[in-house]
Design a protein around this motif. Structure first.
Motif, PDB file in Angstrom:
ATOM      1  N   PHE A  25      -8.974  12.663  -8.909  1.00 53.16           N
ATOM      2  CA  PHE A  25     -10.201  13.440  -9.071  1.00 53.16           C
ATOM      3  C   PHE A  25     -11.332  12.809  -8.254  1.00 53.16           C
ATOM      4  O   PHE A  25     -11.981  13.486  -7.438  1.00 53.16           O
ATOM      5  N   GLY A  26     -11.501  11.496  -8.424  1.00 54.10           N
ATOM      6  CA  GLY A  26     -12.562  10.784  -7.706  1.00 54.10           C
ATOM      7  C   GLY A  26     -12.346  10.828  -6.206  1.00 54.10           C
ATOM      8  O   GLY A  26     -13.278  11.016  -5.429  1.00 54.10           O
ATOM      9  N   PHE A  27     -11.085  10.694  -5.813  1.00 53.87           N
ATOM     10  CA  PHE A  27     -10.780  10.673  -4.377  1.00 53.87           C
ATOM     11  C   PHE A  27     -11.142  11.999  -3.726  1.00 53.87           C
ATOM     12  O   PHE A  27     -11.781  12.042  -2.677  1.00 53.87           O
ATOM     13  N   VAL A  28     -10.747  13.101  -4.381  1.00 51.42           N
ATOM     14  CA  VAL A  28     -11.035  14.426  -3.810  1.00 51.42           C
ATOM     15  C   VAL A  28     -12.545  14.645  -3.754  1.00 51.42           C
ATOM     16  O   VAL A  28     -13.095  15.093  -2.750  1.00 51.42           O
ATOM     17  N   GLU A  29     -13.219  14.306  -4.850  1.00 49.97           N
ATOM     18  CA  GLU A  29     -14.671  14.487  -4.890  1.00 49.97           C
ATOM     19  C   GLU A  29     -15.338  13.710  -3.766  1.00 49.97           C
ATOM     20  O   GLU A  29     -16.224  14.209  -3.073  1.00 49.97           O
ATOM     21  N   MET A  30     -14.908  12.462  -3.574  1.00 52.79           N
ATOM     22  CA  MET A  30     -15.542  11.622  -2.564  1.00 52.79           C
ATOM     23  C   MET A  30     -15.213  12.118  -1.164  1.00 52.79           C
ATOM     24  O   MET A  30     -16.045  12.051  -0.265  1.00 52.79           O
ATOM     25  N   THR A  31     -13.985  12.649  -0.990  1.00 50.46           N
ATOM     26  CA  THR A  31     -13.641  13.220   0.314  1.00 50.46           C
ATOM     27  C   THR A  31     -14.572  14.373   0.648  1.00 50.46           C
ATOM     28  O   THR A  31     -15.065  14.488   1.770  1.00 50.46           O
ATOM     29  N   VAL A  32     -14.827  15.228  -0.348  1.00 46.19           N
ATOM     30  CA  VAL A  32     -15.738  16.363  -0.132  1.00 46.19           C
ATOM     31  C   VAL A  32     -17.126  15.833   0.243  1.00 46.19           C
ATOM     32  O   VAL A  32     -17.753  16.287   1.206  1.00 46.19           O
ATOM     33  N   ASN A  37     -14.787   1.746  -9.137  1.00 45.71           N
ATOM     34  CA  ASN A  37     -13.951   2.400 -10.147  1.00 45.71           C
ATOM     35  C   ASN A  37     -12.937   3.375  -9.559  1.00 45.71           C
ATOM     36  O   ASN A  37     -12.609   4.365 -10.184  1.00 45.71           O
ATOM     37  N   VAL A  38     -12.450   3.095  -8.368  1.00 45.29           N
ATOM     38  CA  VAL A  38     -11.536   4.043  -7.717  1.00 45.29           C
ATOM     39  C   VAL A  38     -10.314   4.313  -8.581  1.00 45.29           C
ATOM     40  O   VAL A  38      -9.913   5.454  -8.774  1.00 45.29           O
TER      41      VAL A  38
END
Lengths: 340, 120
Positions: free
Chosen positions: B92-99, B85-86
């Motif tokens: 939002f998802g990208f930043v969260e996953m980067t963290v 679901n990228v």
């Protein structure tokens, strides 16, 4: 045409039987074409080119007959049931992978929504079989080999997962059939006649996948667990006859399965960009087989030419090199997916 | 039967079929192969000499690798649902996953600096 008017039970039975035949057949084809013929040519081995006269065609049949005649030997200290069950576990994990590999739009046993995830999960079951074999053999070489193999299989499982994740992000699905269709339908830089095979955009992922698959198969250069010059085949040392044959079939069957998955994920699978519908069903298996042999050729080419890595180098290569690259690839792919 | 159960029934059917094939092949093997028992055959192989010392005394240092593996495998379980679901979660998802990935990478770097990634 191929969507016959029969119940799902009959369809399932037929497909199951086909898969049961594909694995031994695939293992035989890879063993014959690559292990016997290609290796003989590349390494000037005369033995496998001799039996039967023409190009050594009889070698594989002779090998099979040899396995059948061998006595079944179980060492005294062995844990008998575990020892007997280990090769079956390895072989069955190979069989289960083929459930989700599509050979045409309709030619797939079950098109699970979690396809890729399922394939990776069941293929990693073979670690259990390897540990069982090494532990139950009551042999020091076998135990050492099994521990090394287990350490290696779990270490290289992760680059494999990360390589696949890149494709999943790009395709937006884990269903293998959908991934193939995505590659068939999409265009790259406005060029639409070759589709968009993910090897073009996920080249790093493809390289990671091939290297990790090589390690999962414990093939040279990653064959420390089965190094014949120091561990005499590692966890397989006490096995004879049919049970040894199962390990052998498991290895080549898994090579077949991993090549098929790599071909499906990165080379567009059964699809040819301009062929749809029934025609795709008819030519699908042959197209997939061609692509699969190409991938298998790469893996066996490396197997026959590279020297073996040392055990600590092998572990370090996975943890300090492949996994960071895999994580970076994952984030890059996600970045471009969101940005574009 | 719903489609969901049918999907996983196929897994079970294939597994049973594979077991059946293994049993069949071993049965055929049992009928064909010779069996001439001699005590020496059942000694574990050890380069031609009789086995000495305790079985199983090897330096197993790989539990750290096992723990690291579990960490990253669980990570993969979290990554896959996001990976599908990228587009939906976008930045939002990208930043969260980067963290999330950064924290895990820190763990790997820590293990690396502590020297546990060396196979002994």
């Amino acid at each position: 045409m191929l969507a016959l008017e029969i119940g799902w039970g009959t369809t399932l039975a037929i497909k199951t039987l086909v898969v049961l035949m594909i694995i031994p057949l695939g293992a035989l084809i890879l063993g014959y074409v690559f292990l016997l013929k290609m290796m003989s040519h590349m390494q000037s081995r005369l033995g496998p080119m001799d039996p039967g006269g023409f190009h050594g065609w009889f070698q594989l049949i002779g090998d099979g007959m040899k396995f059948i005649q061998k006595e079944d030997i179980m060492p005294d200290g062995a844990d008998r049931r575990v020892f007997a069950g280990a090769p079956a576990v390895v072989l069955i994990s190979t069989f289960l992978v083929f459930l989700v590999i599509p050979m045409g739009p309709d030619l797939v046993v079950k098109d699970l929504d979690v396809g890729v995830f399922y394939a990776l999960a069941v293929s990693s079951l073979s670690v259990i079989g390897v540990l069982m074999a090494g532990w139950a053999s009551a042999n020091k070489y076998a135990l050492l080999g099994a521990l090394r193999a287990a350490g290696q299989l779990i270490a290289y499982e992760l680059p494999l997962l990360l390589a696949v994740t890149g494709v999943v992000i790009q395709a937006g699905t884990m269903n293998l059939n959908q991934i193939v269709i995505q590659q068939q339908e999409n265009a790259i830089f406005g060029v639409d006649w070759i589709g968009n095979p993910y090897i073009l955009t996920q080249f790093v992922g493809f390289a990671l996948f091939i290297i990790a698959a090589q390690a999962e198969l414990t093939q040279t250069p990653f064959d420390m667990p089965v190094a014949e010059s120091e561990l005499v085949s590692g966890y397989m040392v006490e096995y004879t006859g049919f049970r040894f044959l199962f390990f052998f079939m498991g290895e080549f069957g898994t090579a077949f399965a991993f090549s098929a998955i790599a071909a499906t994920l990165f080379l567009g699978g059964y699809a040819v960009p301009w062929v749809h519908g029934d025609a795709a069903n008819w030519i699908g298996p042959f197209v997939l087989f061609g692509k699969l042999m190409l991938v298998a050729f790469l893996m066996f080419w490396a197997r026959f030419t590279y020297p073996r890595l040392r055990e600590d180098q092998l572990q370090a290569f996975a943890w300090k090199f492949l996994i960071p690259i895999g994580l970076a690839n994952l984030l890059f792919t996600a970045f471009f997916k969101v940005a574009l | 039967m719903t489609e969901f159960y049918r999907d996983y029934l196929a897994v079970a059917v294939l597994m049973v079929a594979a077991v059946g094939m293994v049993v069949f092949m071993l049965g055929v093997g049992r009928l064909i192969r010779p069996s001439r028992a001699q005590g020496e055959k059942y000694i574990p192989y050890e380069a031609g000499s009789d086995p000495t010392g305790m079985f199983g005394q090897s330096n197993v240092r790989y539990y750290v690798f096992a723990i690291l593996f579990v960490i990253f495998d669980v990570e993969a379980v979290f990554i896959f649902p996001w990976a599908v679901n990228v587009e939906e979660f976008a930045w939002f998802g990208f930043v969260e996953m980067t963290v999330f990935v950064s924290i895990l990478t820190l763990g790997l770097v820590y293990a690396w600096r502590k020297g546990v990634l060396r196979w002994v």
